[in-house]
Design an enzyme around this catalytic site. Structure first.
Site, PDB file in Angstrom:
ATOM      1  N   ASP A   1       0.859  -1.182   0.000  1.00  0.00           N
ATOM      2  CA  ASP A   1       0.000   0.000   0.000  1.00  0.00           C
ATOM      3  C   ASP A   1       0.900   1.238   0.000  1.00  0.00           C
ATOM      4  O   ASP A   1       2.122   1.135   0.114  1.00  0.00           O
ATOM      5  CB  ASP A   1      -0.938  -0.033   1.223  1.00  0.00           C
TER       6      ASP A   1
ATOM      7  N   GLU B   1     -10.413   6.771   4.721  1.00  0.00           N
ATOM      8  CA  GLU B   1      -9.426   6.112   5.576  1.00  0.00           C
ATOM      9  C   GLU B   1      -9.531   6.564   7.036  1.00  0.00           C
ATOM     10  O   GLU B   1     -10.628   6.683   7.566  1.00  0.00           O
ATOM     11  CB  GLU B   1      -8.031   6.317   4.963  1.00  0.00           C
TER      12      GLU B   1
HETATM   13  C1  GLC Z   1      -4.334   4.292   0.027  1.00  0.00           C
HETATM   14  C2  GLC Z   1      -5.248   3.132   0.292  1.00  0.00           C
HETATM   15  C3  GLC Z   1      -5.352   2.168  -0.857  1.00  0.00           C
HETATM   16  C4  GLC Z   1      -5.129   2.890  -2.165  1.00  0.00           C
HETATM   17  C5  GLC Z   1      -3.712   3.417  -2.168  1.00  0.00           C
HETATM   18  C6  GLC Z   1      -3.420   4.239  -3.428  1.00  0.00           C
HETATM   19  O1  GLC Z   1      -3.690   4.701   1.189  1.00  0.00           O
HETATM   20  O2  GLC Z   1      -5.024   2.375   1.478  1.00  0.00           O
HETATM   21  O3  GLC Z   1      -6.656   1.556  -0.794  1.00  0.00           O
HETATM   22  O4  GLC Z   1      -5.319   2.001  -3.254  1.00  0.00           O
HETATM   23  O5  GLC Z   1      -3.409   4.195  -1.027  1.00  0.00           O
HETATM   24  O6  GLC Z   1      -4.193   5.417  -3.435  1.00  0.00           O
END
Ligand code: GLC
Length: 630
Positions: free
Chosen positions: A302, A507
């Site tokens: 991530d 988030e």
């Molecule tokens: C974010 C998320 C993830 C996302 C990634 C790219 O923090 O946790 O779901 O795909 O970063 O944006």
């Protein structure tokens, strides 16, 4: 001696022919043959470049060429100036030209969070978030949404979507619960069907082989592996404390389906399992996901996920790179300081801390996805797909999804007639509430920007606009965002539609321990519903504390985060369609009951998992009475 010399000569001859042939560039060869031909040609720098994903804002043509960057992404809301199809195509062409200017001409793949349509892009169809789609329980609908989303992603030239989120959210206090289809693992498992829509359906259903059939499809990403929806008190990125059997049963099972459907990539969760960071978890990534489940695509971190292995985040980047790559992560979403990542990984390989076998496993998987999805043959944006962005047929599909995601939780007071379906030809109605005329609020997070925002942020139909379009020309529609006491009564309206709910969030910023109705939601309900018959429509990413205000409401509908097509709501409240949705999440009474999921002991919800009324049926009245009186 002559025999050995002859053999060596033949071998050299074969190699020179193979080098000249460049089998990896031959689309008639199968992916594995192309990988076996390309991998040995690659230097360590070219291999590590493939394992690097960086954010668009730190890259240009030269960086792509000189660092062999294998993948690019944009964070939520990070878009090329103007956010037009032309701007996206221009940006992608620049990056791709840099990649194709490298010695081996390996194309880059660009990833974006298309989690409810191509939601970063102005004018894209915004589908309901997963919390609403889970209510439909319809795999075919999800497959159709996946196919429409793939076309709208390809409209911008992008080939890779960080979707679907297949979290099983077990606590609505989690800020990402709206990204989860349900608290029920079975519903989540069934709705992995969206992968077939996004990627295409493999002709021969070979489990575990990543399939992306053609350039109208995109590589998908099952996320976030594993246990992201099971953290303590729903605290984002926190610790999921659960034994292995329940981790598998509740949170891992959807990955069985995603892999069987050929998902190309799996993203690792920020969260921990019993205190071990998932980004450092070699057992769950390598032993379970790659070996036991036979996942053949690539594993991606991530955003800054490896930095958060240490606390404070990034405090020992060498350790982060070492641990994450050795755990089995193949591509690192850095996303900014890619030079440090490349430098650290190179040093760790050269000093023997990370084996070349591990590097080759990662690059093999990445190349497998790129070959399978046809990226070498179609590396550039195709203007022919531009027409699909926000296509009317997609908006109609989104409108259908909105209709089917609504849940009718109350319809009529005891001893009185049901309120729904509402009359379209009544003389005067009031439409009130913060969310009645606001596309941004009805779309929620991950829309145009990371968190989302209120206002006319993109093309769509607000609920107020949909009401005006639905009622007869003779019906007077009075719109008042926040009616004060006395206003509703003074208007002499036949009924009011009150649309309230949560502000957009994403988030950790959506973590919420009290789950009360925010903004002016409560006083709006009190001011209006205390004076005139009212339907309350809740726009939210999850169930909220609603019991104290339910007696005031003549009817109550959960609309979740419906997206751009507000007419899906008026289609149902005015009776063109009946309600069909039933709760895919338990509606608690008080937050001190949480976490509380169907099947738990002491299960005492306000509305149970699976509950949902249809209009004008005796059942509606009976269930309501029974429910409130307890
Ligand atoms: C974010 C998320 C993830 C996302 C990634 C790219 O923090 O946790 O779901 O795909 O970063 O944006």
């Amino acid at each position: 001696m002559e025999r050995a010399a002859a053999l060596a000569l033949c071998l050299n001859l074969f190699i020179s022919v193979a080098v000249c042939l460049e089998i990896y560039k031959d689309p008639s060869q199968d992916a594995e043959a192309r990988i076996q031909d390309l991998l040995p040609r690659m230097t360590l720098a070219e291999k590590i470049g493939q394992m690097t994903q960086a954010e668009r804002r730190v890259l240009d043509y030269a960086a792509m060429r000189d660092y062999f960057i294998g993948s690019v992404l944009n964070g939520g809301g990070s878009v090329p100036k103007g956010n037009t199809i032309q701007a996206w195509h221009k940006m992608l062409r620049t990056f791709q030209s840099g990649s194709l200017a490298t010695r081996l001409q390996i194309p880059m793949m660009y990833g974006i969070d298309a989690v409810h349509g191509n939601n970063n892009v102005l004018g894209a169809t915004i589908f309901p978030h997963n919390v609403g789609l889970g209510v439909t329980r319809d795999p075919d609908l999800l497959k159709r949404i996946g196919a429409a989303t793939a076309l709208e992603v390809r409209a911008t030239g992008i080939q890779y979507a960080f979707s679907p989120c297949i979290a099983t959210c077990r606590d609505p206090r989690w800020g990402r619960c709206y990204e989860s289809y349900s608290e029920s693992t079975d519903i989540v498992r069934n709705l992995t069907e969206i992968i077939f829509g996004l990627q295409g359906e493999p002709a021969n259903k070979t489990a575990g082989v990543p399939f992306v059939a053609d350039s109208s499809k995109v590589a998908a990403c099952a996320k976030h592996y594993v246990g992201d929806g099971g953290t303590v008190n729903g605290i984002n990125e926190n610790n999921t404390i659960i034994d292995y059997e329940d981790l598998v049963k509740i949170h891992m099972a959807p990955y069985f389906d995603a892999i069987a459907k050929g998902v190309s990539t799996v993203m690792i969760s920020y969260s921990s399992w019993n205190g071990i960071k998932m980004h450092a978890n070699k057992f769950l990534i390598t032993e379970v996901l790659k070996k036991q489940l036979n996942f053949q695509g690539f594993v991606i971190s991530d955003w800054s996920g490896i930095d958060r292995i240490t606390s404070p985040s990034g405090s020992n980047y060498t350790f982060s790179v070492l641990t994450a790559v050795n755990a089995g992560i193949d591509m690192i979403m850095v996303p900014f300081d890619y030079k440090s990542y490349i430098s650290e990984l190179t040093r760790l390989v050269n000093e023997g801390y990370i084996s070349m076998d591990r590097i080759d496993d990662a690059v093999t998987r990445i190349l497998r996805v790129k070959f399978t999805m046809g990226l070498f043959e179609s590396p550039y944006p195709d203007r022919a797909f531009a027409k699909y962005l926000g296509a009317e047929s997609h908006r109609a599909l989104a409108r259908e999804a909105v209709r089917r995601s609504l849940v009718l939780l109350k319809n009529g007071q005891e001893g009185s007639e049901p309120l729904l379906p509402l009359s379209k030809s009544t003389s005067k109605i009031i439409v009130a509430g913060s969310h009645a005329d606001d596309i941004g609020l009805q779309c929620g997070g991950w829309t145009i920007s990371w968190f989302g925002s209120s206002g006319s942020i993109t093309k769509g139909t607000s609920i107020l606009q949909a009401v005006r379009n639905a009622v007869s020309p003779s019906t007077e529609v009075i719109h008042e965002r926040f009616p004060q006491p006395g206003f509703a009564k003074s208007q002499g309206a036949d009924y009011a539609i009150v649309v309230v709910g949560e502000p957009p969030y994403a988030e950790t910023y959506g973590d919420n321990l009290n789950l009360t109705l925010p903004l002016e939601g409560i006083p709006t309900i009190q001011n209006v519903c205390g004076e005139v018959k009212c339907l309350v429509i809740l726009i939210s990413g999850r169930p909220l504390v609603i019991e104290p205000y339910l007696p005031l409401m003549d009817a109550f509908v959960a609309a979740w985060l419906p997206g751009s097509e507000g007419a899906g709501i008026t289609d149902v409240i005015f009776g063109d369609y009946d309600f069909e949705g039933t709760l895919a999440r338990t509606w608690f009474r008080r937050v001190d009951q949480l976490p509380m999921n169907v099947g738990d002991p002491n299960y005492d919800p306000l509305f149970p998992f699976g509950f949902g009324l249809k209009t004008n049926t005796l059942l509606s009245r009976y269930c309501l009475t029974f429910k409130i009186s307890r």
